[in-house]
Design a protein around this motif. Structure first.
Motif: not given
Length: 318
Positions: A110-114
């Motif tokens: 899960v990308p940090a941005e999301l």
């Protein structure tokens, strides 16, 4: 390869749909690897100057290096008239478990941005901005081609049967003995039964061979390449008023300009200061050539431009 098992009842329930959200998400593939989409190069060149201002901290996670995307970004459409706003609402309402699981399946994490509870909202906001910049200005043209393909496939079903239609969807797609096989889409083969859930066929400009759900057991849907893509971008800019007048005549071009909303023959005649009968003759010709369509409201008949007219005039609609 994905193989869908279809019963005779499933064949009767095959449906077509157009998805603005799917075209938006899948078009990111063409920007990521233009060499795989030679037919869309004119569009890629046209939108390149607009891309820098977009939120790529989010958009870059929506398509991976193997052209995979989370299924929640492309909700199964229900008709050829699906609207982008409705699909963005569906994307924004995805449950957290599905959101995270499918992002991990595509990106390995899960990308940090999301991460966090506002992840889906960030995705919707980024997609909405991308739609407005890169897809909306060309959507009339794209949708016209997609719906024309659906119309063609419908004629094939009527004249030659659903099996023939399925076999003609593209080189990577074949049908026989109740099995619809989709090649060139996955390294791991799987077979799934449609089992009365309904198979949705969705033409897409950004296949390029076929598009299937990533999730095993997802609602049956198949994206396929539509006919006519080679000529989609042959006319880059809409014609000028003078060009349009030379094409269809000054009077009829003026009528199309006035139909910014559905209007009656009398309304148009009053605007042009001519008789209703004169306008009626022009409207009937525009109707026969597929540029306007009537709709009845009570005792009134209103006329509105078709998608073909919108394509000719360069007007936008969702």
């Amino acid at each position: 390869m994905l193989t869908y098992e279809l019963t005779s009842r499933d064949l009767e329930d095959v449906r077509f749909a157009v998805s603005p959200a799917a075209e938006t998400v899948l078009s990111l593939r063409a920007l990521q690897d233009p060499g795989r989409f030679p037919l869309q190069l004119p569009w890629i060149r046209a939108v390149q100057p607009l891309l820098e201002a977009l939120d790529w901290s989010v958009l870059r996670w929506l398509v991976n290096d193997t052209m995979g995307s989370p299924d929640f970004l492309t909700p199964r459409p229900t008709s050829p008239l699906t609207q982008i706003a409705d699909e963005l609402d569906l994307i924004g309402s995805v449950d957290r478990e599905t959101f995270e699981r499918q992002l991990v399946a595509v990106n390995g994490e899960v990308p940090a941005e999301l991460a966090g509870p506002d992840g889906a909202t960030k995705v919707v906001d980024a997609l909405r901005e991308y739609w407005q910049a890169a897809i909306a200005p060309y959507w009339n043209r794209m949708r016209t081609l997609l719906t024309a393909d659906i119309s063609y496939r419908g004629h094939v079903v009527t004249q030659r049967g659903t099996g023939v239609m399925l076999n003609e969807l593209g080189p990577a797609i074949s049908y026989g003995d109740g099995l619809l096989r989709v090649d060139r889409v996955s390294d791991i083969s799987r077979t799934e039964s449609v089992d009365g859930r309904g198979l949705v066929l969705q033409p897409t400009l950004f296949g390029p061979h076929a598009v299937i759900p990533m999730d095993v057991g997802a609602e049956p849907i198949l994206g396929y390449p539509p006919r006519g893509q080679a000529t989609l971008w042959s006319v880059v800019d809409p014609p000028s008023r003078r060009d349009l007048a030379q094409l269809i005549g000054t009077a009829r071009a003026r009528i199309l300009e006035l139909l910014t909303h559905p209007r009656t023959t009398t309304d148009v005649a009053a605007e042009l200061k001519v008789t209703p009968s004169a306008v009626s003759q022009q409207l009937q010709l525009l109707r026969r050539t597929g540029l306007v369509e009537p709709q009845r409201t009570g005792k009134q008949v209103l006329y509105k431009p078709t998608q073909l007219a919108a394509l000719l005039t360069g007007t936008e609609s969702d």
